[in-house]
Design a protein around this motif. Structure first.
Motif, short mmCIF file in Angstrom:
data_model
loop_
_atom_site.label_atom_id
_atom_site.label_comp_id
_atom_site.label_asym_id
_atom_site.label_seq_id
_atom_site.Cartn_x
_atom_site.Cartn_y
_atom_site.Cartn_z
N VAL A 190 35.14 -7.14 78.72
CA VAL A 190 35.98 -6.30 78.68
C VAL A 190 36.62 -5.90 77.61
O VAL A 190 37.04 -5.06 77.67
N ALA A 191 37.09 -6.54 76.51
CA ALA A 191 38.01 -6.27 75.97
C ALA A 191 37.99 -7.66 74.57
O ALA A 191 37.24 -8.95 74.71
N THR A 192 37.62 -6.67 73.08
CA THR A 192 37.91 -7.96 72.28
C THR A 192 38.97 -7.62 71.19
O THR A 192 39.75 -6.35 71.16
N ILE A 193 39.21 -9.07 71.10
CA ILE A 193 40.74 -8.53 69.29
C ILE A 193 40.07 -9.76 68.12
O ILE A 193 39.34 -11.31 68.58
N THR A 194 40.28 -9.24 66.68
CA THR A 194 40.02 -10.04 66.17
C THR A 194 40.96 -11.14 65.50
O THR A 194 42.51 -10.86 65.94
N ARG A 195 41.00 -11.35 64.34
CA ARG A 195 42.22 -12.66 63.99
C ARG A 195 42.80 -11.70 63.55
O ARG A 195 43.97 -11.88 63.16
N GLY A 196 42.63 -10.28 62.66
CA GLY A 196 43.97 -9.42 62.07
C GLY A 196 44.52 -8.74 63.85
O GLY A 196 45.17 -8.05 63.27
N SER A 197 43.92 -8.79 64.71
CA SER A 197 44.32 -8.40 66.21
C SER A 197 43.91 -6.78 65.92
O SER A 197 44.49 -6.20 66.96
N SER A 198 42.88 -6.54 65.72
CA SER A 198 42.10 -5.63 65.66
C SER A 198 41.48 -5.29 67.09
O SER A 198 41.14 -6.64 67.72
N THR A 199 41.83 -4.54 68.02
CA THR A 199 40.95 -4.38 69.63
C THR A 199 40.11 -3.58 69.78
O THR A 199 40.20 -2.47 69.58
N ASN A 200 39.05 -4.11 70.82
CA ASN A 200 38.14 -2.85 71.05
C ASN A 200 38.33 -3.01 73.02
O ASN A 200 38.66 -4.56 73.18
#
Length: 120
Positions: A48-58
Protein backbone atom coordinates in the motif's frame (compact mmCIF):
# COMPACT_ATOMS: atom_id res chain seq x y z
CA UNK A 1 12.98 -9.99 19.03
CA UNK A 2 10.76 -7.18 17.80
CA UNK A 3 6.98 -7.10 17.91
CA UNK A 4 4.77 -4.97 15.68
CA UNK A 5 1.24 -4.27 16.89
CA UNK A 6 -1.33 -2.63 14.62
CA UNK A 7 -4.46 -0.83 15.76
CA UNK A 8 -7.19 1.39 14.35
CA UNK A 9 -9.03 -0.97 12.04
CA UNK A 10 -12.80 -0.63 12.02
CA UNK A 11 -16.02 -0.68 10.01
CA UNK A 12 -16.50 2.61 8.16
CA UNK A 13 -18.89 3.91 5.52
CA UNK A 14 -17.69 4.75 2.01
CA UNK A 15 -16.14 8.21 1.97
CA UNK A 16 -15.11 7.92 5.59
CA UNK A 17 -11.67 8.03 7.19
CA UNK A 18 -9.55 5.86 9.45
CA UNK A 19 -6.10 6.15 10.95
CA UNK A 20 -4.08 3.00 11.46
CA UNK A 21 -1.14 2.82 13.85
CA UNK A 22 1.66 0.29 14.19
CA UNK A 23 3.99 0.37 17.18
CA UNK A 24 7.22 -1.60 17.43
CA UNK A 25 8.55 -2.88 20.73
CA UNK A 26 11.53 -4.89 21.84
CA UNK A 27 15.13 -4.33 22.90
CA UNK A 28 18.23 -3.14 21.09
CA UNK A 29 16.60 -2.63 17.72
CA UNK A 30 16.82 -0.04 14.94
CA UNK A 31 14.11 0.41 12.33
CA UNK A 32 14.89 1.30 8.73
CA UNK A 33 12.04 1.32 6.18
CA UNK A 34 8.45 0.74 7.23
CA UNK A 35 5.43 -0.13 5.13
CA UNK A 36 1.76 -0.99 5.08
CA UNK A 37 0.41 -3.94 3.11
CA UNK A 38 -3.12 -5.22 2.74
CA UNK A 39 -4.78 -8.47 1.83
CA UNK A 40 -8.39 -8.86 0.77
CA UNK A 41 -10.11 -12.27 0.81
CA UNK A 42 -8.99 -14.37 -2.15
CA UNK A 43 -6.28 -11.87 -3.10
CA UNK A 44 -2.54 -11.76 -2.65
CA UNK A 45 -1.03 -9.40 -0.13
CA UNK A 46 -0.27 -6.09 -1.83
CA UNK A 47 1.92 -3.13 -0.97
CA UNK A 48 0.00 0.00 0.00
CA UNK A 49 2.66 2.50 1.06
CA UNK A 50 6.27 2.73 2.19
CA UNK A 51 8.28 5.23 4.18
CA UNK A 52 12.04 5.39 4.64
CA UNK A 53 13.95 6.39 7.73
CA UNK A 54 14.28 9.81 6.15
CA UNK A 55 10.49 9.94 5.56
CA UNK A 56 10.52 9.52 1.78
CA UNK A 57 7.24 7.93 0.77
CA UNK A 58 5.76 5.85 -2.03
CA UNK A 59 2.19 4.75 -2.66
CA UNK A 60 0.29 2.21 -4.68
CA UNK A 61 -1.57 3.91 -7.52
CA UNK A 62 -4.89 2.78 -6.05
CA UNK A 63 -4.40 4.86 -2.88
CA UNK A 64 -2.49 7.90 -4.13
CA UNK A 65 -4.14 11.13 -3.04
CA UNK A 66 -6.27 9.34 -0.44
CA UNK A 67 -3.80 7.65 1.93
CA UNK A 68 -0.88 9.20 3.79
CA UNK A 69 1.88 7.22 5.50
CA UNK A 70 3.92 8.86 8.24
CA UNK A 71 6.18 7.81 11.09
CA UNK A 72 7.37 8.91 14.49
CA UNK A 73 10.83 7.38 14.79
CA UNK A 74 11.15 8.43 18.43
CA UNK A 75 8.09 6.31 19.20
CA UNK A 76 8.97 3.52 16.72
CA UNK A 77 5.51 3.98 15.23
CA UNK A 78 4.15 4.20 11.70
CA UNK A 79 0.74 5.55 10.75
CA UNK A 80 -1.58 5.26 7.78
CA UNK A 81 -4.17 7.99 7.40
CA UNK A 82 -6.87 6.74 5.05
CA UNK A 83 -9.39 9.22 3.62
CA UNK A 84 -12.23 8.87 1.14
CA UNK A 85 -12.35 5.14 1.76
CA UNK A 86 -13.90 2.89 -0.85
CA UNK A 87 -15.38 -0.61 -0.54
CA UNK A 88 -12.39 -1.95 -2.47
CA UNK A 89 -10.15 -0.80 0.38
CA UNK A 90 -11.68 -3.52 2.54
CA UNK A 91 -8.86 -5.81 3.67
CA UNK A 92 -6.65 -6.85 6.53
CA UNK A 93 -3.91 -4.26 6.81
CA UNK A 94 -0.44 -5.37 7.89
CA UNK A 95 2.50 -3.37 9.15
CA UNK A 96 5.98 -4.32 7.94
CA UNK A 97 9.35 -3.07 9.14
CA UNK A 98 12.97 -3.62 8.14
CA UNK A 99 14.78 -3.96 11.46
CA UNK A 100 18.24 -4.59 12.83
CA UNK A 101 18.23 -6.25 16.24
CA UNK A 102 21.51 -6.02 18.10
CA UNK A 103 24.38 -7.20 15.92
CA UNK A 104 22.19 -9.47 13.79
CA UNK A 105 21.62 -8.79 10.07
CA UNK A 106 18.62 -6.72 9.11
CA UNK A 107 15.37 -8.62 8.71
CA UNK A 108 11.69 -7.97 8.00
CA UNK A 109 9.03 -8.18 10.68
CA UNK A 110 5.25 -8.29 10.33
CA UNK A 111 2.39 -7.29 12.56
CA UNK A 112 -0.67 -9.48 13.14
CA UNK A 113 -2.96 -7.33 10.99
CA UNK A 114 -5.97 -5.12 11.60
CA UNK A 115 -9.29 -5.43 9.75
CA UNK A 116 -10.62 -2.49 7.73
CA UNK A 117 -14.12 -2.87 6.35
CA UNK A 118 -15.68 -0.20 4.13
CA UNK A 119 -19.40 -0.75 3.73
CA UNK A 120 -22.69 1.09 3.96
Amino acid sequence: QVQLVESGGDLVQPGGSLRLSCAASGRYFFIYDMAWYRQAPGNQRELVATITRGSSTNYADSVKGRFTISRDSAKNTVYLQMNNLKPEDTAVYYCNANVRVGARPRDYYWGQGTQVTVSS
